[in-house]
Design a protein around this motif. Sequence first.
Motif, PDB file in Angstrom:
ATOM      1  N   LEU A 111       0.823  -1.209   0.000  1.00  8.21           N
ATOM      2  CA  LEU A 111       0.000   0.000   0.000  1.00  8.21           C
ATOM      3  C   LEU A 111       0.855   1.257   0.000  1.00  8.21           C
ATOM      4  O   LEU A 111       0.593   2.210  -0.744  1.00  8.21           O
ATOM      5  N   VAL A 112       1.892   1.265   0.834  1.00 12.54           N
ATOM      6  CA  VAL A 112       2.794   2.420   0.888  1.00 12.54           C
ATOM      7  C   VAL A 112       3.531   2.584  -0.430  1.00 12.54           C
ATOM      8  O   VAL A 112       3.712   3.708  -0.934  1.00 12.54           O
ATOM      9  N   ASP A 113       3.954   1.485  -1.020  1.00 11.80           N
ATOM     10  CA  ASP A 113       4.676   1.545  -2.298  1.00 11.80           C
ATOM     11  C   ASP A 113       3.793   2.138  -3.393  1.00 11.80           C
ATOM     12  O   ASP A 113       4.242   3.006  -4.161  1.00 11.80           O
ATOM     13  N   LYS A 114       2.535   1.701  -3.452  1.00  9.78           N
ATOM     14  CA  LYS A 114       1.628   2.240  -4.467  1.00  9.78           C
ATOM     15  C   LYS A 114       1.310   3.702  -4.204  1.00  9.78           C
ATOM     16  O   LYS A 114       1.157   4.495  -5.143  1.00  9.78           O
ATOM     17  N   ALA A 115       1.213   4.080  -2.922  1.00  5.87           N
ATOM     18  CA  ALA A 115       0.936   5.477  -2.587  1.00  5.87           C
ATOM     19  C   ALA A 115       2.072   6.386  -3.048  1.00  5.87           C
ATOM     20  O   ALA A 115       1.837   7.522  -3.491  1.00  5.87           O
ATOM     21  N   ARG A 116       3.311   5.914  -2.966  1.00  5.41           N
ATOM     22  CA  ARG A 116       4.446   6.710  -3.429  1.00  5.41           C
ATOM     23  C   ARG A 116       4.340   7.010  -4.919  1.00  5.41           C
ATOM     24  O   ARG A 116       4.718   8.100  -5.372  1.00  5.41           O
ATOM     25  N   TYR A 117       3.841   6.053  -5.679  1.00  4.17           N
ATOM     26  CA  TYR A 117       3.694   6.256  -7.119  1.00  4.17           C
ATOM     27  C   TYR A 117       2.526   7.177  -7.461  1.00  4.17           C
ATOM     28  O   TYR A 117       2.437   7.674  -8.583  1.00  4.17           O
ATOM     29  N   GLN A 118       1.606   7.381  -6.510  1.00  7.30           N
ATOM     30  CA  GLN A 118       0.444   8.218  -6.772  1.00  7.30           C
ATOM     31  C   GLN A 118       0.655   9.684  -6.417  1.00  7.30           C
ATOM     32  O   GLN A 118      -0.108  10.536  -6.865  1.00  7.30           O
ATOM     33  N   VAL A 119       1.648   9.981  -5.618  1.00  2.00           N
ATOM     34  CA  VAL A 119       1.807  11.339  -5.100  1.00  2.00           C
ATOM     35  C   VAL A 119       1.980  12.354  -6.224  1.00  2.00           C
ATOM     36  O   VAL A 119       1.255  13.358  -6.306  1.00  2.00           O
ATOM     37  N   LEU A 120       2.931  12.135  -7.103  1.00  2.00           N
ATOM     38  CA  LEU A 120       3.204  13.097  -8.169  1.00  2.00           C
ATOM     39  C   LEU A 120       2.055  13.211  -9.171  1.00  2.00           C
ATOM     40  O   LEU A 120       1.662  14.333  -9.516  1.00  2.00           O
ATOM     41  N   PRO A 121       1.475  12.094  -9.667  1.00  2.00           N
ATOM     42  CA  PRO A 121       0.325  12.252 -10.570  1.00  2.00           C
ATOM     43  C   PRO A 121      -0.846  12.969  -9.923  1.00  2.00           C
ATOM     44  O   PRO A 121      -1.485  13.818 -10.554  1.00  2.00           O
ATOM     45  N   ALA A 122      -1.149  12.642  -8.663  1.00  2.00           N
ATOM     46  CA  ALA A 122      -2.271  13.298  -7.985  1.00  2.00           C
ATOM     47  C   ALA A 122      -1.995  14.783  -7.792  1.00  2.00           C
ATOM     48  O   ALA A 122      -2.890  15.622  -7.964  1.00  2.00           O
ATOM     49  N   ALA A 123      -0.762  15.133  -7.433  1.00  2.00           N
ATOM     50  CA  ALA A 123      -0.418  16.546  -7.262  1.00  2.00           C
ATOM     51  C   ALA A 123      -0.531  17.302  -8.583  1.00  2.00           C
ATOM     52  O   ALA A 123      -1.039  18.430  -8.628  1.00  2.00           O
ATOM     53  N   SER A 124      -0.047  16.695  -9.664  1.00  2.00           N
ATOM     54  CA  SER A 124      -0.135  17.346 -10.980  1.00  2.00           C
ATOM     55  C   SER A 124      -1.587  17.576 -11.383  1.00  2.00           C
ATOM     56  O   SER A 124      -1.918  18.608 -11.969  1.00  2.00           O
TER      57      SER A 124
END
Length: 328
Positions: A188-201
């Motif tokens: 879950l933490v690993d997938k969340a790391r990949y979501q941070v930048l796309p969600a912020a953009s």
Amino acid sequence: MSKAPRILRALRRTTLQAVPTILGIVILNFFLLRLTPGDAADVLAGEAGAATVETLAALKAKFGFDLPLLQQLAGYLDNLFHFSLGQSPRYNQPVADLIAARLPNTLSLMGLALGFALLIGITLGAVMASCVGRLPDRVLSVLALLFYSIPSFWIGLMLIVLFSVKLGWLPSGGAQTIGAGLTGWDALVDKARYQVLPAASLALFYVAIYARLTRGDMLEVKAQDYVRTARAKGLSPFAVTTGHVLRNALLPVTTMAGIHLGGLMGGAVVVETVYSWPGLGRLAYEAVMGRDFNVLLGILLLSSLLVVAINALIDILQAWLDPRIEVR
């Protein structure tokens, strides 16, 4: 009127409006996509490199592209009435399966982006309204204008350069670490790391909108008589701001959030392509390039249903925030 009948009336009204709306959207999208030059058979024949006229004609007959346009529409509507989105010529899979595989990724990205935009935007707007005319208000107003003006794809590229290339804090693309074999909390933490930048953009553009909207509405609500009455009763400034000003100022913000869902889905096409995120946006881009109209129609239909459902929830939320709103 109690809350339960108001909710039922809102749901009934939304359902009655949604059926003809969705049907009209499906028919309009079908004809608009058919105006696009070429189809999946042309793309597949071109990729084969050695396709003959007979091969191309066989492909068109296989997928039904040689039928009259109205007959193709009738066939597609018949599939919808039987709860089928048809078959993808390019992937040779049911469209529903393709969408179901990508939908969770897009919903999680949109939910994170919208939550981030609402939380940060409303907070910044409240700060701006509390410090109107002062330095924090002016600095945040300039930042909001920048976020509103800069395209999401450029923000995405700059975030990759800063946080992935320069600092190395976050991954630059994908959905999870390949071959890591993570499970449970670590996955879950690993997938969340990949979501941070796309969600912020995806969210920064809407942060600017919600911040400016919250600021303007709070300043308008502050001038109302009931706010002056609350101050006269001796309530603290924090209680007045949160319990009276901010709550009533949230009505336009929640309305805009529902309207922006379609924009979030459209923005996901660009953001998911930049970050190689395996969601519906990237699937839509691939379907456009491959002229896979069945997949595109399925994604557009799902987007329409999502917007209708969220607008129903927004109507209910507004009725809860302000009992004076009458649901007809």
